[in-house]
Design an enzyme around this catalytic site. Structure first.
Site, PDB file in Angstrom:
ATOM      1  N   SER A 120      11.010 -25.056  18.300  1.00  0.00           N
ATOM      2  CA  SER A 120      12.012 -23.910  18.112  1.00  0.00           C
ATOM      3  C   SER A 120      11.333 -22.777  17.640  1.00  0.00           C
ATOM      4  CB  SER A 120      13.275 -24.605  17.348  1.00  0.00           C
ATOM      5  OG  SER A 120      13.994 -25.467  17.958  1.00  0.00           O
TER       6      SER A 120
ATOM      7  N   GLU B 107       4.933 -30.632  19.345  1.00  0.00           N
ATOM      8  CA  GLU B 107       6.543 -30.279  19.483  1.00  0.00           C
ATOM      9  C   GLU B 107       7.010 -31.380  18.846  1.00  0.00           C
ATOM     10  OE1 GLU B 107       7.911 -30.253  23.491  1.00  0.00           O
ATOM     11  OE2 GLU B 107       7.152 -32.322  23.620  1.00  0.00           O
TER      12      GLU B 107
ATOM     13  N   GLU C 297      10.595 -34.040  26.687  1.00  0.00           N
ATOM     14  CA  GLU C 297      11.868 -34.306  27.864  1.00  0.00           C
ATOM     15  C   GLU C 297      11.429 -35.297  28.904  1.00  0.00           C
ATOM     16  OE1 GLU C 297      13.821 -30.384  26.483  1.00  0.00           O
ATOM     17  OE2 GLU C 297      12.925 -30.364  28.479  1.00  0.00           O
TER      18      GLU C 297
ATOM     19  N   GLY D 252      15.156 -27.398  20.396  1.00  0.00           N
ATOM     20  CA  GLY D 252      16.552 -27.098  20.849  1.00  0.00           C
ATOM     21  C   GLY D 252      17.656 -27.436  19.549  1.00  0.00           C
TER      22      GLY D 252
ATOM     23  N   GLY E  73      10.696 -22.289  23.967  1.00  0.00           N
ATOM     24  CA  GLY E  73      11.735 -22.585  24.741  1.00  0.00           C
ATOM     25  C   GLY E  73      12.912 -21.769  25.052  1.00  0.00           C
TER      26      GLY E  73
ATOM     27  N   HIS F 142       5.760 -33.368  28.427  1.00  0.00           N
ATOM     28  CA  HIS F 142       6.826 -32.752  27.449  1.00  0.00           C
ATOM     29  C   HIS F 142       7.653 -33.969  27.061  1.00  0.00           C
ATOM     30  CE1 HIS F 142      10.148 -30.508  26.147  1.00  0.00           C
ATOM     31  NE2 HIS F 142       9.308 -29.422  26.141  1.00  0.00           N
TER      32      HIS F 142
ATOM     33  N   ASN G 289       8.439 -21.819  28.279  1.00  0.00           N
ATOM     34  CA  ASN G 289       8.844 -22.826  29.023  1.00  0.00           C
ATOM     35  C   ASN G 289      10.252 -22.777  29.569  1.00  0.00           C
ATOM     36  OD1 ASN G 289       9.473 -25.302  30.060  1.00  0.00           O
ATOM     37  ND2 ASN G 289       9.423 -26.456  28.463  1.00  0.00           N
ATOM     38  N   TRP G 290      10.666 -22.260  30.552  1.00  0.00           N
ATOM     39  CA  TRP G 290      12.017 -21.852  31.067  1.00  0.00           C
ATOM     40  C   TRP G 290      12.858 -23.258  30.977  1.00  0.00           C
ATOM     41  CZ3 TRP G 290      11.552 -17.806  35.216  1.00  0.00           C
ATOM     42  CH2 TRP G 290      10.986 -16.754  35.073  1.00  0.00           C
ATOM     43  N   LYS G 291      12.105 -24.260  31.158  1.00  0.00           N
ATOM     44  CA  LYS G 291      12.829 -25.623  31.476  1.00  0.00           C
ATOM     45  C   LYS G 291      13.662 -25.527  32.651  1.00  0.00           C
ATOM     46  CE  LYS G 291      12.811 -26.889  26.502  1.00  0.00           C
ATOM     47  NZ  LYS G 291      13.256 -27.641  25.550  1.00  0.00           N
TER      48      LYS G 291
END
Length: 253
Positions: A210, A166, A97, A172, A231, A95, A10-12
């Site tokens: 992570s 997650e 976020e 992160g 991530g 997700h 997941n490049w975000k």
């Protein structure tokens, strides 16, 4: 035959044309002997670029979100039929976020998963608890509620989804759940899926807190951890390929 592990990056909100080019070329070159499934979930503007760069390789393409609507007056949204036109196999839905910054509810996440499935895109449904929820002993209650909403709306198709656990407190932050802590939640989710489908074993349940080159092997050794939603490490070819290698090794054991 045991199902292959799945490693999804997941490049975000990261990347640029030049960096993407170097990264995808390195991944394609480095995963020629991979014995697991590998995908990268990239920002929407780069789907076309990555589709061309990965052509002819086993690398799968993923999106980071999808609209619950197939088309219409929804400015800024990207629909599942659009994603399919770019050869997208996976779409991340719910997700943490998106839930945190965009107010996505369990019900909306379930609708997004339904629309993705209806148009041939596999949703990677994210579930997970915050640090406050974990400390209050609510981990089981939270993840089961989040997955229940998706099961309720998608019933008979539920074995077609991918689930990603997650723990929000481990994204992160450099903190990771121990392999045993992660397995406990993955086992719960598998049991919940088992009550909804006779094909629960088919469902990939990924760990998304992570995962990195150093801890991938120990996490992937757990019986109900079928891969990772990666991530930060997915932006570095060498790190991501180490995780792919760890997953490939598990498949070959």
């Amino acid at each position: 035959m045991e199902k292959k592990k799945l490693i999804a990056g997941n490049w975000k909100m990261n990347g640029n044309l030049e960096a993407n080019d170097a990264l995808v070329r390195a991944l394609v070159a480095g995963m020629k002997d991979a014995a697991c499934s590998v995908a990268v979930c990239v920002p929407a503007p780069y789907l076309g670029q990555v589709q061309l760069l990965k052509a002819g390789s086993a690398l799968e393409l993923g999106a980071q979100d999808v609209s619950p609507h197939a088309q219409g007056a929804y400015t800024g949204e990207v629909s599942a039929p659009m994603l399919r036109e770019f050869g997208v196999r996976y779409a991340i839905v719910g997700h943490s976020e998106r839930r945190q910054y965009h107010g996505e509810t369990d019900a909306l996440v379930a609708e997004k998963a339904k629309t993705a499935l209806a148009h041939g895109v596999t949703p990677i449904v994210c579930v997970g608890e915050t640090l406050a929820e974990r400390e209050a002993g609510q981990t089981e209650e939270v993840v089961k509620r989040q997955l229940a909403a998706v099961i309720h709306v998608n019933g008979h198709c539920i074995s077609e989804i991918v689930v990603a656990y997650e723990p929000v407190w481990a994204i992160g932050t450099g903190k990771t759940a121990t392999p045993e802590m992660a397995q406990q939640v993955h086992g719960l989710l598998r049991k919940q899926l088992g009550a909804a489908t006779s094909h629960a074993e088919r469902v990939h349940i990924l760990y998304g807190g992570s995962m990195n080159a150093a801890n991938a092997a120990s996490l992937l050794a757990q019986p109900d951890i079928d891969g990772g939603l990666v991530g930060g490490a997915s932006l570095k070819a060498a790190d991501f390929l180490q995780i792919v290698a760890a997953a490939s090794k598990k498949n070959q054991e």
